[in-house]
Every structure is written in structure tokens, then in C-alpha cells.
Design a protein around this motif. Structure first.
Motif, mmCIF file in Angstrom:
data_model
loop_
_atom_site.group_PDB
_atom_site.id
_atom_site.type_symbol
_atom_site.label_atom_id
_atom_site.label_comp_id
_atom_site.label_asym_id
_atom_site.label_seq_id
_atom_site.Cartn_x
_atom_site.Cartn_y
_atom_site.Cartn_z
ATOM 1 N N ALA A 242 42.497 -27.133 25.593
ATOM 2 C CA ALA A 242 43.860 -27.679 25.685
ATOM 3 C C ALA A 242 44.084 -28.717 24.587
ATOM 4 O O ALA A 242 45.126 -28.740 23.922
ATOM 5 C CB ALA A 242 44.094 -28.291 27.063
ATOM 6 N N ALA A 243 43.088 -29.574 24.380
ATOM 7 C CA ALA A 243 43.201 -30.588 23.321
ATOM 8 C C ALA A 243 43.216 -29.934 21.950
ATOM 9 O O ALA A 243 43.961 -30.370 21.052
ATOM 10 C CB ALA A 243 42.038 -31.583 23.421
ATOM 11 N N ALA A 244 42.414 -28.896 21.767
ATOM 12 C CA ALA A 244 42.392 -28.195 20.477
ATOM 13 C C ALA A 244 43.754 -27.563 20.204
ATOM 14 O O ALA A 244 44.269 -27.630 19.078
ATOM 15 C CB ALA A 244 41.298 -27.133 20.470
ATOM 16 N N GLY A 245 44.358 -26.979 21.247
ATOM 17 C CA GLY A 245 45.685 -26.378 21.080
ATOM 18 C C GLY A 245 46.713 -27.416 20.678
ATOM 19 O O GLY A 245 47.531 -27.189 19.765
ATOM 20 N N GLN A 246 46.673 -28.559 21.331
ATOM 21 C CA GLN A 246 47.623 -29.623 20.982
ATOM 22 C C GLN A 246 47.389 -30.113 19.559
ATOM 23 O O GLN A 246 48.342 -30.341 18.800
ATOM 24 C CB GLN A 246 47.518 -30.789 21.981
ATOM 25 N N ALA A 247 46.121 -30.254 19.180
ATOM 26 C CA ALA A 247 45.797 -30.710 17.812
ATOM 27 C C ALA A 247 46.318 -29.717 16.781
ATOM 28 O O ALA A 247 46.834 -30.118 15.728
ATOM 29 C CB ALA A 247 44.284 -30.888 17.668
ATOM 30 N N MET A 248 46.219 -28.416 17.082
ATOM 31 C CA MET A 248 46.720 -27.406 16.140
ATOM 32 C C MET A 248 48.246 -27.460 16.065
ATOM 33 O O MET A 248 48.829 -27.329 14.989
ATOM 34 C CB MET A 248 46.245 -26.006 16.555
ATOM 35 N N ARG A 249 48.895 -27.650 17.223
ATOM 36 C CA ARG A 249 50.368 -27.789 17.207
ATOM 37 C C ARG A 249 50.776 -29.009 16.401
ATOM 38 O O ARG A 249 51.762 -28.971 15.646
ATOM 39 C CB ARG A 249 50.919 -27.870 18.638
ATOM 40 N N ASP A 250 50.022 -30.096 16.545
ATOM 41 C CA ASP A 250 50.328 -31.313 15.781
ATOM 42 C C ASP A 250 50.220 -31.057 14.280
ATOM 43 O O ASP A 250 50.858 -31.748 13.485
ATOM 44 C CB ASP A 250 49.377 -32.456 16.180
ATOM 45 N N ARG A 251 49.389 -30.065 13.908
ATOM 46 C CA ARG A 251 49.245 -29.710 12.490
ATOM 47 C C ARG A 251 50.257 -28.650 12.073
ATOM 48 O O ARG A 251 50.168 -28.123 10.969
ATOM 49 C CB ARG A 251 47.821 -29.218 12.220
ATOM 50 N N LEU B 148 50.835 -25.605 13.525
ATOM 51 C CA LEU B 148 50.530 -24.216 13.838
ATOM 52 C C LEU B 148 51.160 -23.843 15.177
ATOM 53 O O LEU B 148 51.273 -24.686 16.075
ATOM 54 C CB LEU B 148 49.016 -23.983 13.903
ATOM 55 N N ARG B 149 51.532 -22.559 15.328
ATOM 56 C CA ARG B 149 52.072 -22.087 16.605
ATOM 57 C C ARG B 149 50.936 -21.583 17.505
ATOM 58 O O ARG B 149 50.138 -20.745 17.066
ATOM 59 C CB ARG B 149 53.057 -20.923 16.378
ATOM 60 N N THR B 150 50.870 -22.090 18.731
ATOM 61 C CA THR B 150 49.988 -21.493 19.730
ATOM 62 C C THR B 150 50.803 -20.417 20.446
ATOM 63 O O THR B 150 52.018 -20.555 20.617
ATOM 64 C CB THR B 150 49.466 -22.528 20.742
ATOM 65 N N ILE C 126 41.194 -19.814 27.191
ATOM 66 C CA ILE C 126 41.482 -19.423 25.806
ATOM 67 C C ILE C 126 42.918 -19.717 25.413
ATOM 68 O O ILE C 126 43.819 -19.767 26.250
ATOM 69 C CB ILE C 126 41.196 -17.917 25.585
ATOM 70 N N MET C 127 43.107 -19.920 24.123
ATOM 71 C CA MET C 127 44.444 -19.981 23.518
ATOM 72 C C MET C 127 44.367 -19.299 22.167
ATOM 73 O O MET C 127 43.329 -19.354 21.503
ATOM 74 C CB MET C 127 44.905 -21.431 23.317
ATOM 75 N N PHE C 128 45.493 -18.695 21.759
ATOM 76 C CA PHE C 128 45.563 -18.036 20.458
ATOM 77 C C PHE C 128 46.499 -18.802 19.536
ATOM 78 O O PHE C 128 47.490 -19.396 19.979
ATOM 79 C CB PHE C 128 46.083 -16.599 20.604
ATOM 80 N N LEU D 6 44.366 -13.515 13.253
ATOM 81 C CA LEU D 6 44.617 -13.922 14.635
ATOM 82 C C LEU D 6 43.418 -14.742 15.086
ATOM 83 O O LEU D 6 42.276 -14.260 15.059
ATOM 84 C CB LEU D 6 44.814 -12.687 15.525
ATOM 85 N N THR D 7 43.662 -15.992 15.453
ATOM 86 C CA THR D 7 42.588 -16.947 15.734
ATOM 87 C C THR D 7 42.670 -17.391 17.185
ATOM 88 O O THR D 7 43.720 -17.826 17.659
ATOM 89 C CB THR D 7 42.689 -18.161 14.796
ATOM 90 N N GLU D 8 41.547 -17.265 17.888
ATOM 91 C CA GLU D 8 41.447 -17.632 19.298
ATOM 92 C C GLU D 8 40.585 -18.885 19.404
ATOM 93 O O GLU D 8 39.646 -19.067 18.620
ATOM 94 C CB GLU D 8 40.806 -16.467 20.066
ATOM 95 N N MET D 9 40.908 -19.726 20.373
ATOM 96 C CA MET D 9 40.085 -20.897 20.683
ATOM 97 C C MET D 9 39.546 -20.709 22.096
ATOM 98 O O MET D 9 40.303 -20.327 22.997
ATOM 99 C CB MET D 9 40.935 -22.167 20.593
ATOM 100 N N VAL D 10 38.254 -20.960 22.273
ATOM 101 C CA VAL D 10 37.583 -20.656 23.536
ATOM 102 C C VAL D 10 36.842 -21.867 24.069
ATOM 103 O O VAL D 10 36.040 -22.466 23.351
ATOM 104 C CB VAL D 10 36.533 -19.530 23.361
#
Ligand code: CMX
Ligand code: CO
Length: 146
Positions: free
Chosen positions: A93-102, A104-106, A120-122, A132-136
């Protein structure tokens, strides 16, 4: 942020045939098999290194359950091949937020259920150089409260 390549996801038409190829050619065996209705796949995880402790790396073989699913559409367009790459993290969840802050679209707002009880989040492939990048976050690993 990311501590490993968790898995490489490979789209295939026939899961059993792909499992047999990876076993007979490369010597990989199935650690886990499941159907994930939400993701629209029947899948197998073949461990490439490590142990099943949340830090291992896998080949994820993916057969679509429906033509109108991410993997079904990918196969129709490209045929069999590499579908996505997945990075491991201890807090998806934190990784997804960090990517959005940069910027990127989750592809979902919140984590979804992945293989072997993972979360998981993509990330959109167009924001990741066409990958296509997944975070696990593996099952049973700590989540940091933020
Ligand atoms: N890798 C790289 N690019 C991809 C892609 C992939 N796997 N899938 C689609 N694209 C590209 C398309 O080629 C297209 O590019 P162009 O506009 O240049 O033609 C663009 O992305 C949009 O394509 P689309 O047809 O509009 O998109 P889809 O409806 O196929 O959706 C995506 C694409 C990534 C949003 C969708 O596949 C998705 O939500 N994926 C996440 C979920 C998922 O893949 N689940 C299965 C695996 C489950 C698991 O790993 O556990
Ligand atoms: Co995956």
C-alpha cells in the motif's frame, strides 16, 4: 522500496503444457497452483530460487479464464510471452502511494489478492516504459503503519 524480483508473469494458452515445458526443459517444479477469479487467471508459481518464506523469486505461468480478461486480451494481441514483472516489497500500500506521488498510475486504488495469499498492485505499463509492473507483498510479512 523493492527488495527482490518476486516473479516474472508469462501468458500462456495451456497452463499444463507450459508447466511441462518449464519442468522438462529447465527443471522448475510447481510450488503452488490456484485460480484467481478476480484476476481472471488459472496460474502456477514455479520457484526459481530461495524458499517459500516471502523472499523467493518465481516464474508465474498465467492461463486466462476468459477472453475478456487482462491475460486473455494480451494473448489475443501478442500471443504467448512475458506479460509482467513483479517487484517484492514489505508494504504494497505504501509502495503504491509512493508511486502515485511520483506521478505513476496504479491500476487499483487499494491492494488486491495475489498468489499464495499475497497483496498486489499494478502500475500502468505506459508509465513504466512499456512494462506492466506489479508490486507484491508476500503473505504474512509485516506491514508498516504510515
Ligand atoms: N504489457 C505491456 N503493455 C501492455 C500490456 C502488458 N501486459 N497490456 C496492455 N498493454 C498496452 C497495450 O499494448 C496498449 O498499448 P497501445 O495503446 O500502445 O496499443 C495499452 O497498454 C492499453 O491497452 P488496452 O488494450 O487499452 O488495455 P487492456 O484493456 O488490455 O488493459 C491493463 C491493460 C494493463 C490496464 C490490464 O491488463 C490490467 O489491468 N492489468 C493488471 C491486472 C493483470 O494483468 N492481471 C493478471 C495477472 C494477475 C497476477 O499477476 O497475479
Ligand atoms: Co503476477
Amino acid at each position: 522500496m523493492f527488495s527482490r524480483i518476486d516473479h516474472v508473469g508469462i501468458a500462456c494458452h495451456d497452463l499444463d503444457a507450459s508447466i511441462a515445458f518449464y519442468r522438462d526443459t529447465f527443471g522448475f517444479t510447481v510450488s503452488h497452483e490456484e485460480v484467481n477469479e478476480e484476476q481472471g487467471v488459472r496460474e502456477a508459481m514455479l520457484r526459481a530460487n530461495g524458499t517459500d518464506d516471502g523472499q523467493a523469486s518465481y516464474i508465474q505461468l498465467l492461463q486466462p479464464l476468459r477472453e475478456d480478461s487482462p491475460v486473455g486480451k494480451f494473448l489475443a494481441r501478442n500471443g504467448e510471452g512475458v506479460h509482467h514483472v513483479a517487484f517484492g516489497t514489505d508494504d504494497v500500500a505504501a509502495a503504491g502511494q509512493a508511486m502515485r506521488d511520483r506521478g505513476l498510475r496504479t491500476l487499483s486504488e487499494h491492494p488486491r489478492n495475489g498468489s499464495m495469499g499475497s497483496s498486489i498492485m499494478f502500475l500502468h505499463p505506459k508509465d513504466c516504459g512499456g512494462v506492466l509492473t506489479e508490486m507484491v507483498q508476500a503473505s504474512g510479512t509485516e506491514t508498516h503503519q504510515t
